[in-house]
Enzyme design. Structure first.
Site, PDB file in Angstrom:
ATOM      1  N   HIS A 140       6.100  -0.772   1.682  1.00 51.37           N
ATOM      2  CA  HIS A 140       5.952  -1.393   0.941  1.00 51.37           C
ATOM      3  C   HIS A 140       6.320  -1.964  -0.166  1.00 51.37           C
ATOM      4  CE1 HIS A 140       2.696  -3.268   3.635  1.00 51.37           C
ATOM      5  NE2 HIS A 140       3.896  -3.342   4.626  1.00 51.37           N
ATOM      6  N   GLU A 143       4.792  -2.086  -3.164  1.00 54.11           N
ATOM      7  CA  GLU A 143       4.257  -1.219  -4.623  1.00 54.11           C
ATOM      8  C   GLU A 143       4.228   0.009  -4.254  1.00 54.11           C
ATOM      9  OE1 GLU A 143       3.070  -3.516  -2.148  1.00 54.11           O
ATOM     10  OE2 GLU A 143       1.123  -3.458  -1.500  1.00 54.11           O
ATOM     11  N   CYS A 164      -1.743  -4.917   1.303  1.00 50.66           N
ATOM     12  CA  CYS A 164      -2.312  -4.453   2.398  1.00 50.66           C
ATOM     13  C   CYS A 164      -3.783  -3.483   2.251  1.00 50.66           C
ATOM     14  CB  CYS A 164      -1.810  -4.227   3.363  1.00 50.66           C
ATOM     15  SG  CYS A 164      -0.468  -2.491   3.350  1.00 50.66           S
ATOM     16  N   CYS A 208      -1.053   0.068   1.063  1.00 49.52           N
ATOM     17  CA  CYS A 208      -0.825   0.551   0.331  1.00 49.52           C
ATOM     18  C   CYS A 208      -2.337   0.674  -1.531  1.00 49.52           C
ATOM     19  CB  CYS A 208       0.011  -0.851  -0.254  1.00 49.52           C
ATOM     20  SG  CYS A 208       1.623  -0.713   0.876  1.00 49.52           S
TER      21      CYS A 208
END
Length: 149
Positions: free
Chosen positions: A78, A80, A106, A109
């Site tokens: 992802h 981030e 999510c 993360c």
């Protein structure tokens, strides 16, 4: 956990910078090779961009993010997570930084965001599962959703 103050005490100035950084995160998302969803992230600390990221495969892997059925491959990182890992490889850290994210994080993360010491999240679009935002809120992270970049 205590709440943190905004970087700029003037709300109008804070909003102007939030929108500018979000436009940059949206532009960064366009670097993603993913077809289902392109996500961009910027980490800003003390008025400086210290990291950036977008969703994609690990270094050295083919850039295809989806399988033949259009499902995201399990090993896609992802945005981030990429930005946080980039800071981890540097001499800097994300303690008390702001994360600009085109989509809310999510659950997995959100744990990374908390552990990195990020104090503020600004995002544009909501992820399908709000559990990540709930975790950040419970961890004392200031959360701000923009309606447009």
């Amino acid at each position: 956990m205590q709440q943190h103050e905004l970087v700029y005490p003037d709300p109008a100035k804070q909003e102007r910078y939030d929108r500018a950084y979000m436009r940059m995160a949206c532009e960064w998302a366009q670097l993603s090779h993913c077809t289902r969803k392109k996500v961009g992230a910027l980490i800003v600390k003390e008025g400086m961009i210290i990291s950036d990221g977008y969703n994609g495969t690990p270094t050295g892997f083919p850039n295809d993010c989806e399988d033949g059925n259009g499902m995201t491959l399990w090993y896609v990182l992802h945005a981030e997570a990429n930005a946080i890992m980039k800071v981890a490889r540097s001499t800097n850290n994300a303690r008390n930084a702001t994360l600009y994210l085109t989509h809310s994080p999510c659950k997995e993360c959100s744990k990374l965001i908390l552990q990195a010491g990020i104090k503020r999240l600004v995002y544009l679009d909501a992820y399908k599962d709000p559990a990540g935002l709930d975790l950040l809120h419970n961890g004392g992270v200031l959360i701000h959703q923009l309606t447009t970049a």
